[in-house]
Design a protein around this motif. Sequence first.
Motif, PDB file in Angstrom:
ATOM      1  N   MET A 197      20.379  24.099  41.028  1.00 39.18           N
ATOM      2  CA  MET A 197      21.489  24.753  40.356  1.00 39.18           C
ATOM      3  C   MET A 197      22.284  23.723  39.563  1.00 39.18           C
ATOM      4  O   MET A 197      22.691  22.694  40.097  1.00 39.18           O
ATOM      5  CB  MET A 197      22.385  25.438  41.388  1.00 39.18           C
ATOM      6  CG  MET A 197      23.576  26.175  40.789  1.00 39.18           C
ATOM      7  SD  MET A 197      24.502  27.148  42.011  1.00 39.18           S
ATOM      8  CE  MET A 197      25.173  25.861  43.061  1.00 39.18           C
ATOM      9  N   GLU A 198      22.495  23.978  38.286  1.00 36.99           N
ATOM     10  CA  GLU A 198      23.269  23.076  37.446  1.00 36.99           C
ATOM     11  C   GLU A 198      24.761  23.179  37.778  1.00 36.99           C
ATOM     12  O   GLU A 198      25.256  24.229  38.200  1.00 36.99           O
ATOM     13  CB  GLU A 198      23.059  23.410  35.966  1.00 36.99           C
ATOM     14  CG  GLU A 198      21.641  23.185  35.461  1.00 36.99           C
ATOM     15  CD  GLU A 198      21.244  21.726  35.512  1.00 36.99           C
ATOM     16  OE1 GLU A 198      22.085  20.869  35.140  1.00 36.99           O
ATOM     17  OE2 GLU A 198      20.121  21.431  35.941  1.00 36.99           O
ATOM     18  N   ARG A 204      27.322  20.375  46.174  1.00 42.43           N
ATOM     19  CA  ARG A 204      26.827  21.546  45.437  1.00 42.43           C
ATOM     20  C   ARG A 204      25.558  22.081  46.097  1.00 42.43           C
ATOM     21  O   ARG A 204      24.586  21.344  46.249  1.00 42.43           O
ATOM     22  CB  ARG A 204      26.558  21.190  43.977  1.00 42.43           C
ATOM     23  CG  ARG A 204      26.253  22.421  43.120  1.00 42.43           C
ATOM     24  CD  ARG A 204      26.172  22.082  41.637  1.00 42.43           C
ATOM     25  NE  ARG A 204      24.954  21.388  41.264  1.00 42.43           N
ATOM     26  CZ  ARG A 204      24.886  20.108  40.899  1.00 42.43           C
ATOM     27  NH1 ARG A 204      25.981  19.357  40.882  1.00 42.43           N
ATOM     28  NH2 ARG A 204      23.745  19.556  40.562  1.00 42.43           N
ATOM     29  N   LYS A 226      22.054  24.427  46.586  1.00 36.82           N
ATOM     30  CA  LYS A 226      20.894  24.579  45.701  1.00 36.82           C
ATOM     31  C   LYS A 226      20.960  25.851  44.871  1.00 36.82           C
ATOM     32  O   LYS A 226      20.434  25.890  43.755  1.00 36.82           O
ATOM     33  CB  LYS A 226      19.609  24.547  46.533  1.00 36.82           C
ATOM     34  CG  LYS A 226      19.309  23.193  47.160  1.00 36.82           C
ATOM     35  CD  LYS A 226      17.992  23.210  47.924  1.00 36.82           C
ATOM     36  CE  LYS A 226      17.691  21.839  48.519  1.00 36.82           C
ATOM     37  NZ  LYS A 226      16.414  21.833  49.292  1.00 36.82           N
ATOM     38  N   THR A 227      21.587  26.894  45.401  1.00 33.15           N
ATOM     39  CA  THR A 227      21.617  28.179  44.698  1.00 33.15           C
ATOM     40  C   THR A 227      23.001  28.818  44.818  1.00 33.15           C
ATOM     41  O   THR A 227      23.752  28.506  45.754  1.00 33.15           O
ATOM     42  CB  THR A 227      20.586  29.159  45.281  1.00 33.15           C
ATOM     43  OG1 THR A 227      21.004  29.537  46.606  1.00 33.15           O
ATOM     44  CG2 THR A 227      19.189  28.536  45.334  1.00 33.15           C
ATOM     45  N   PRO A 228      23.328  29.749  43.911  1.00 25.47           N
ATOM     46  CA  PRO A 228      24.579  30.494  44.063  1.00 25.47           C
ATOM     47  C   PRO A 228      24.641  31.258  45.386  1.00 25.47           C
ATOM     48  O   PRO A 228      25.718  31.393  45.974  1.00 25.47           O
ATOM     49  CB  PRO A 228      24.561  31.447  42.868  1.00 25.47           C
ATOM     50  CG  PRO A 228      23.727  30.749  41.840  1.00 25.47           C
ATOM     51  CD  PRO A 228      22.655  30.054  42.618  1.00 25.47           C
ATOM     52  N   ALA A 229      23.504  31.727  45.851  1.00 25.75           N
ATOM     53  CA  ALA A 229      23.482  32.441  47.132  1.00 25.75           C
ATOM     54  C   ALA A 229      23.883  31.529  48.283  1.00 25.75           C
ATOM     55  O   ALA A 229      24.583  31.949  49.213  1.00 25.75           O
ATOM     56  CB  ALA A 229      22.096  33.028  47.380  1.00 25.75           C
ATOM     57  N   ASP A 230      23.455  30.275  48.213  1.00 31.30           N
ATOM     58  CA  ASP A 230      23.857  29.311  49.244  1.00 31.30           C
ATOM     59  C   ASP A 230      25.362  29.058  49.195  1.00 31.30           C
ATOM     60  O   ASP A 230      26.012  28.911  50.238  1.00 31.30           O
ATOM     61  CB  ASP A 230      23.101  27.995  49.052  1.00 31.30           C
ATOM     62  CG  ASP A 230      21.616  28.109  49.353  1.00 31.30           C
ATOM     63  OD1 ASP A 230      21.231  29.011  50.114  1.00 31.30           O
ATOM     64  OD2 ASP A 230      20.848  27.294  48.797  1.00 31.30           O
ATOM     65  N   GLN A 246      27.601  31.207  48.166  1.00 31.58           N
ATOM     66  CA  GLN A 246      28.239  32.405  48.713  1.00 31.58           C
ATOM     67  C   GLN A 246      28.159  32.425  50.237  1.00 31.58           C
ATOM     68  O   GLN A 246      29.090  32.879  50.913  1.00 31.58           O
ATOM     69  CB  GLN A 246      27.580  33.660  48.137  1.00 31.58           C
ATOM     70  CG  GLN A 246      28.272  34.955  48.547  1.00 31.58           C
ATOM     71  CD  GLN A 246      29.724  35.010  48.106  1.00 31.58           C
ATOM     72  OE1 GLN A 246      30.031  34.761  46.941  1.00 31.58           O
ATOM     73  NE2 GLN A 246      30.625  35.315  49.034  1.00 31.58           N
ATOM     74  N   TYR A 301      34.391  29.505  46.052  1.00 30.00           N
ATOM     75  CA  TYR A 301      33.040  29.654  45.476  1.00 30.00           C
ATOM     76  C   TYR A 301      32.895  28.809  44.213  1.00 30.00           C
ATOM     77  O   TYR A 301      31.903  28.076  44.040  1.00 30.00           O
ATOM     78  CB  TYR A 301      32.781  31.129  45.162  1.00 30.00           C
ATOM     79  CG  TYR A 301      31.459  31.408  44.489  1.00 30.00           C
ATOM     80  CD1 TYR A 301      30.288  31.518  45.229  1.00 30.00           C
ATOM     81  CD2 TYR A 301      31.382  31.578  43.102  1.00 30.00           C
ATOM     82  CE1 TYR A 301      29.066  31.780  44.615  1.00 30.00           C
ATOM     83  CE2 TYR A 301      30.182  31.834  42.488  1.00 30.00           C
ATOM     84  CZ  TYR A 301      29.022  31.938  43.243  1.00 30.00           C
ATOM     85  OH  TYR A 301      27.823  32.196  42.614  1.00 30.00           O
ATOM     86  N   LEU A 337      30.239  25.456  42.999  1.00 28.30           N
ATOM     87  CA  LEU A 337      29.433  25.389  41.782  1.00 28.30           C
ATOM     88  C   LEU A 337      29.807  24.181  40.928  1.00 28.30           C
ATOM     89  O   LEU A 337      28.974  23.676  40.161  1.00 28.30           O
ATOM     90  CB  LEU A 337      29.587  26.673  40.972  1.00 28.30           C
ATOM     91  CG  LEU A 337      28.594  27.805  41.303  1.00 28.30           C
ATOM     92  CD1 LEU A 337      28.643  28.197  42.777  1.00 28.30           C
ATOM     93  CD2 LEU A 337      28.852  29.026  40.431  1.00 28.30           C
ATOM     94  N   THR A 388      25.919  16.847  43.957  1.00 31.54           N
ATOM     95  CA  THR A 388      24.942  16.654  45.019  1.00 31.54           C
ATOM     96  C   THR A 388      25.069  15.234  45.580  1.00 31.54           C
ATOM     97  O   THR A 388      25.685  14.353  44.963  1.00 31.54           O
ATOM     98  CB  THR A 388      23.517  16.865  44.498  1.00 31.54           C
ATOM     99  OG1 THR A 388      23.204  15.814  43.558  1.00 31.54           O
ATOM    100  CG2 THR A 388      23.369  18.220  43.820  1.00 31.54           C
TER     101      THR A 388
END
Length: 217
Positions: A1-2, A150, A152-156, A158, A177, A181, A185
């Motif tokens: 995820m950027e 940060r 790896k994903t938006p779901a992580d 959340q 949230y 984002l 890292t």
Amino acid sequence: MERIVEPEVMDTAEDAEAYDAMGHGEVDQAFVDRVIALGASTGHFLDVGTGPAQIPILLAQHCSNIHITAIDLSHEMLKIAKRHVHDAGLTDRITLEHVDAKTLPYPDNIFDGLISNSIVHHIHDALKSLQEMGRVVKPNGLVLIRDLIRPKTPADAQAFVDKYAANDTPLQQKLYYDSFLAAFTLDEVNQMLTQMDMPNAVVVQSTDRHWSIERAI
């Protein structure tokens, strides 16, 4: 995820009050406990991105020989911080200043300790601010800089919100949230450390959702 940057300054009264009302107590106390474990006992410390100033208040209460300059770029946060410092009876030991972390107005190697909690992800040019922090702390000074990792994903991201902010308001949950984002890292923090003048500092994963740059005294 950027990385998705968020506003650099939390400078609306609504956002500042919402942040202040979030349950930071346990995290703030853990941060201060780690500062003490790294050797804090006396001297002049700089707190970068103090927000509502709860961390310098806790540190000053634990260490009676430490004085703290606490800075923030948000006028609204500093209004809240001023109130908290006054209520804690610590105006003689905690100095609040409106300062941009990217251009610290202090001489080189001036502070005995450098602390910063959850501000790096707010700063668009985070490397510049970290280099400034390295410049103003003494070469053998204590360092604890901590922030979110940060996912790896938006779901992580959340999932962390659901775990740690389930009882917060929708605005507080959105702020949390968005912070994930905008965070860095572990690899990115390690890369930035190589470009900082902070000998003997190390990057560690300090919780399931935080990294820290640490240097003991």
